[in-house]
Scaffold this active site. Sequence first.
Site, PDB file in Angstrom:
ATOM      1  CD  GLU A  53       7.742  -2.816   4.556  1.00 50.42           C
ATOM      2  OE1 GLU A  53       7.923  -1.810   5.273  1.00 50.42           O
ATOM      3  OE2 GLU A  53       7.245  -2.729   3.421  1.00 50.42           O
ATOM      4  CE1 TYR A  67       0.947   0.723   4.431  1.00 49.08           C
ATOM      5  CE2 TYR A  67       0.515  -1.637   4.311  1.00 49.08           C
ATOM      6  CZ  TYR A  67       1.049  -0.545   4.972  1.00 49.08           C
ATOM      7  OH  TYR A  67       1.695  -0.729   6.171  1.00 49.08           O
ATOM      8  N   GLY A  68       2.156   1.151  -0.042  1.00 45.45           N
ATOM      9  CA  GLY A  68       3.007   2.343   0.024  1.00 45.45           C
ATOM     10  C   GLY A  68       4.079   2.338  -1.032  1.00 45.45           C
ATOM     11  CB  THR A  69       7.765   2.746  -0.737  1.00 46.35           C
ATOM     12  OG1 THR A  69       8.110   1.611   0.064  1.00 46.35           O
ATOM     13  CG2 THR A  69       7.606   3.991   0.126  1.00 46.35           C
ATOM     14  CG  LEU A  70       7.135  -2.639  -1.403  1.00 40.93           C
ATOM     15  CD1 LEU A  70       6.764  -3.662  -0.338  1.00 40.93           C
ATOM     16  CD2 LEU A  70       8.314  -3.132  -2.237  1.00 40.93           C
TER      17      LEU A  70
END
Length: 146
Positions: free
Chosen positions: A85, A11-14
């Site tokens: 992470e 849901y973010g930088t990936l």
Amino acid sequence: MSAPELPFFVYGTLRPGEVNHDLFLRGRTLREEPARLPGALLYDGPGYPYAVEAPDGTGGTVAGELVTARPEAYARLLAELDRLEEYTPGDPRNLYERVECEVLRGGGPAPEGPVRAWTYLAAPVVAARLRTRGKLIEGGDWLTRR
């Protein structure tokens, strides 16, 4: 006991177009499709977001992608994402916990059926801090935060 080979909900930088997508996922996935994590809220972090379970289990929805890894790349990708992470099973210093969550396929108003997926959620101590003084990303979509 080893972890089940579940897809990942990112849901973010990936997500596609974000800084870590090409570094970690390019060429290692079978599918990447829009998905949503219900019952969660999204908070802004220092260059990356945190998904937090809504305290009452309802709350909002976090937008992201359901990523299915190539079988031959799965074990290495799982280890690399855990490192990215900063997740170590059982470590109280974790910023994120890797949790098996139910996500909904599809990004539109009528999502498809639920799928079990690994999701990196804010660790309990981080989640508690975010709930009291974090910056909520309205609408739950990291890509619209700017």
